[in-house]
Design a protein around this motif. Structure first.
Motif, PDB file in Angstrom:
ATOM      1  N   THR A 544      -7.455   4.219 -64.446  1.00 28.83           N
ATOM      2  CA  THR A 544      -8.460   3.995 -63.395  1.00 28.83           C
ATOM      3  C   THR A 544      -9.255   5.276 -63.174  1.00 28.83           C
ATOM      4  OG1 THR A 544      -6.995   4.629 -61.568  1.00 28.83           O
ATOM      5  CG2 THR A 544      -7.015   2.301 -62.197  1.00 28.83           C
ATOM      6  N   LEU A 545      -8.580   6.404 -63.279  1.00 24.19           N
ATOM      7  CA  LEU A 545      -9.284   7.659 -63.025  1.00 24.19           C
ATOM      8  C   LEU A 545     -10.300   7.978 -64.123  1.00 24.19           C
ATOM      9  CD1 LEU A 545      -6.469   9.872 -61.519  1.00 24.19           C
ATOM     10  CD2 LEU A 545      -8.415   8.814 -60.342  1.00 24.19           C
ATOM     11  N   LEU A 564     -11.565  -2.723 -59.312  1.00 23.08           N
ATOM     12  CA  LEU A 564     -11.779  -1.280 -59.455  1.00 23.08           C
ATOM     13  C   LEU A 564     -12.863  -0.847 -58.466  1.00 23.08           C
ATOM     14  CD1 LEU A 564     -11.703  -0.436 -63.268  1.00 23.08           C
ATOM     15  CD2 LEU A 564     -10.044   0.164 -61.494  1.00 23.08           C
ATOM     16  N   VAL A 565     -12.532   0.143 -57.667  1.00 17.36           N
ATOM     17  CA  VAL A 565     -13.503   0.627 -56.684  1.00 17.36           C
ATOM     18  C   VAL A 565     -13.733   2.110 -56.943  1.00 17.36           C
ATOM     19  CG1 VAL A 565     -13.970   0.976 -54.227  1.00 17.36           C
ATOM     20  CG2 VAL A 565     -12.717  -1.050 -54.982  1.00 17.36           C
ATOM     21  N   ARG A 566     -14.993   2.500 -56.915  1.00 20.14           N
ATOM     22  CA  ARG A 566     -15.304   3.901 -57.213  1.00 20.14           C
ATOM     23  C   ARG A 566     -14.647   4.821 -56.194  1.00 20.14           C
ATOM     24  NH1 ARG A 566     -21.004   4.441 -58.045  1.00 20.14           N
ATOM     25  NH2 ARG A 566     -20.722   6.401 -56.936  1.00 20.14           N
ATOM     26  N   ARG A 567     -14.197   5.917 -56.699  1.00 16.37           N
ATOM     27  CA  ARG A 567     -13.459   6.890 -55.914  1.00 16.37           C
ATOM     28  C   ARG A 567     -14.214   7.285 -54.639  1.00 16.37           C
ATOM     29  NH1 ARG A 567     -11.244   9.867 -53.556  1.00 16.37           N
ATOM     30  NH2 ARG A 567     -10.049  11.732 -53.965  1.00 16.37           N
ATOM     31  N   ASP A 568     -15.527   7.462 -54.736  1.00 12.65           N
ATOM     32  CA  ASP A 568     -16.273   7.918 -53.561  1.00 12.65           C
ATOM     33  C   ASP A 568     -16.556   6.776 -52.567  1.00 12.65           C
ATOM     34  OD1 ASP A 568     -18.071   6.564 -55.111  1.00 12.65           O
ATOM     35  OD2 ASP A 568     -19.571   8.171 -55.198  1.00 12.65           O
ATOM     36  N   GLN A 569     -16.169   5.556 -52.936  1.00 15.44           N
ATOM     37  CA  GLN A 569     -16.412   4.435 -52.004  1.00 15.44           C
ATOM     38  C   GLN A 569     -15.124   3.900 -51.391  1.00 15.44           C
ATOM     39  OE1 GLN A 569     -18.541   1.619 -54.397  1.00 15.44           O
ATOM     40  NE2 GLN A 569     -20.404   2.874 -54.406  1.00 15.44           N
TER      41      GLN A 569
END
Ligand code: ATP
Ligand code: MG
Length: 583
Positions: A544-545, A564-569
């Motif tokens: 995922t990273l 999958l959700v973006r890290r900044d969101q």
């Protein structure tokens, strides 16, 4: 600070514990929320305590908002205090008692009406000091005859109990005003805890009418029975539930000659019915109660049950069952209503459905015998003064009965868990304990009281009872031990720092986080995440990273694969989800 799994105690169990009969008990044990110490005594382990604490905070906030002031009373009380209100006797063996080193007998408080009234009596002298509404969150002790279902019915449990004090029932500052405010606060509490509940009329106090309401979470494993009209305009606890009008008559002609039948060893309705080939609805069930010098013979249909509260109200005095005495005086198991003709001190109270002109079989008032073709007029009314016979609603309501609203509604039975109770006490305690205040005219007046209880442990159990699947608990966000459960596929190297950074951001946004840092296989961690049931699971892996993302999965969406959700969101997404779930 986020919690690391290895730094707390979450003893999850793979197997269902054999002793747990209901889902909430099973899951609370399996998810490592509680541990049984002994019958009806539970330790709240860290996860359970967190969930309980969240429920407590909701209750506290709503009590404060409703204008109640928090205090804290001892769990031990001198027995003399309970003697003042005779509850020392009323509670019977449910009361835990012990002697201290000075030989004084004390009780572990089952509830605190006497303790609060004692304090109020000392400090409040004038109507100007009223109204007052005081509450506490404290442990209660009751030596329940059947502790079971985990924290649903235990011998030591945490309750929020509130007591209000008034000079009047009506008007500003009166009991009704506070009662309404507490009722509304209870609705907000249970809404916020994510519970679906019914508010039912319960046994009414001395003030009558709808003077008591119970908050019930409907579920099959509940110990209480409630009846709801299918018109949606009436709900009541079976202990109190009135039944719509039914026609009755005791005047009809006999269906045949009174015929004695030998019924050996048939002391129960089922056995007699089978033996005589008579359906229970054609049998008369008689129960004998004592009321001072008088004996009250309560008669209901064989398929119905006597409601002692109703019987008491109809008879107009206390009634008690005394099996021993009864067995000395009467042929128990073989009593029929015509026993009433044998002695002047006997009286009949007949339920409407038993007061019908139809074929009846009943006891013959002789051991091992019953009769067929019992007839009310011939065998009772023609033999005694009619003042000794009352016909009334004295049985428990049941599924299919007419609604007491009288609008054609039909009562439907449901099982429920009582999570809270509001009650107009009236002057019961102030009278017994001599608590009066001076009114505007300098006259001493008894203080009018209300009391309001919530079982905190029951909130958790009821939430689990109504929100779980075969894999585990599905917590309502507001009382979940953690909002977000981070599952790193492998907790080492770079992933440790990423998890702790992510948790830090989530916590800063007001979301509490559990990080599963155990060196376990992913399958084990996922199973445990489902079991303990936090609303949001975030899976972090090298995969995922690589996409600069984290996998987000909602516990209540069992079938979904995760997203999958973006890290900044991710923080904003989690915050949205949790606030959307909270009321
Ligand atoms: P029940 O009919 O279930 O025994 P109660 O009428 O005795 O309850 P109250 O005296 O009104 O209960 O107590 C207030 C609240 O405390 C109840 O609404 C319930 O949520 C909780 N409670 C009562 N008894 C127990 C128990 N043995 N274990 C856990 N919670 C309890
Ligand atoms: Mg009880």
């Amino acid at each position: 600070m986020a919690t690391y799994w290895t730094r707390t105690l979450i003893p999850t169990l793979r197997q269902d514990p054999a002793e747990a009969e209901v889902p909430s008990h099973r899951l609370m044990l399996r998810a490592g929320l509680i541990r049984q110490l002994s019958a009806g005594l539970y330790t709240y382990l860290p996860l359970g305590w967190r969930a309980l604490h969240k429920a407590i905070q909701i209750v506290r906030a709503e009590m404060d908002a409703a204008g109640a002031a928090e205090m804290f009373m001892p769990a031990i009380e001198p027995i003399e205090l309970l003697a003042e209100t005779k509850r020392e006797i009323e509670y019977g063996p449910d009361l835990f008692r012990f002697e201290d080193r000075r030989g004084h007998v004390n009780a572990l408080a089952p509830t605190h009406e006497e303790v609060i009234t004692e304090a109020m009596r000392a400090y409040v002298e004038s109507y100007r000091q009223l109204p007052l509404n005081l509450y506490q969150i404290q442990t209660k002790f009751r030596d329940e005859p059947r502790p079971r279902f985990g924290v649903l019915r235990c011998r030591e449990f945490i309750m929020k109990d509130a007591y209000s004090f008034h000079l009047t029932v009506d008007g500003p500052g009166g009991l009704d005003e506070t009662y309404r405010r507490m009722y509304d606060a209870y609705c907000r509490i249970f809404d916020r805890c994510g519970l679906r509940y019914e508010i039912v009329e319960a046994e009414s106090g001395p003030i009558g009418g709808s003077a008591s309401h119970e908050f019930m979470v409907i579920c099959d494993t509940g110990e209480d029975t409630i009846l709801k009209s299918d018109k949606g305009n009436f709900a009541s606890n079976v202990a109190k539930c009135a039944i719509g009008e039914r026609e009755w008559s005791l005047e009809g002609a006999p269906t045949g000659d009174l015929e004695k039948v030998y019924t050996p060893d048939c002391g129960s309705i089922e056995a007699v019915g089978k033996f005589m080939k008579v359906k229970p609805k054609h049998l008369l069930k008689t129960l004998i109660y004592f009321s001072g010098e008088d004996v009250v013979i309560a008669v209901v249909r064989g398929d119905h049950n006597v409601n002692e509260g109703k019987l008491k109200a109809v008879w107009g005095g206390s009634v008690t069952l005394d099996e021993e005495l009864c067995a000395q005086l009467f042929p128990i198991g073989f009593v029929g209503p015509h026993l009433v003709a044998e002695r002047d001190t006997l009286n009949l109270v007949v339920d409407y459905d038993a007061a019908q002109d139809q074929f009846w079989a009943s006891g013959a008032n002789e051991i091992d015998h019953h009769v067929k073709h019992f007839n009310w007029k011939r065998d009772v009314l023609d033999l005694i003064d009619s003042s000794r016979v009352k016909v009334a609603d004295i049985r428990n309501a049941q599924d299919g009965d007419p609604s007491p609203i009288g609008d054609g509604g039909v009562l439907r039975a449901h099982k429920g868990i009582e999570v809270g109770h509001v009650f107009k006490l009236g002057t019961k305690y102030s009278d017994a304990m001599g608590f009066t205040v001076l009114d505007e005219n300098q006259k001493q007046r008894l203080v009018i009281m209300g009391c309001y209880g919530i079982g905190l442990g029951r909130i958790l159990a009821a939430a689990i009872e109504t929100s779980h699947d075969e894999d585990g608990i599905i917590w309502p966000a507001a009382i979940a031990p953690y909002c977000v459960h981070i599952v790193p596929i492998k907790f080492d190297g770079e992933l440790c720092k990423i998890c702790s950074d992510l948790a830090g951001e989530l916590e800063a946004a007001g979301l509490d986080v559990l990080i599963d840092d155990r060196p376990e296989r992913p399958g084990v961690k996922f199973k445990d995440a489902d079991l303990i049931g936090c609303p949001v699971r975030l899976t972090v892996s090298e995969k995922t990273l690589a996409k600069d993302s984290v996998e987000l999965k909602l516990r209540r969406e069992r079938e979904s694969k995760g997203e999958l959700v973006r890290r900044d969101q991710i923080v904003a997404r989690c915050a949205d989800i949790i606030s959307g779930e909270r009321v």
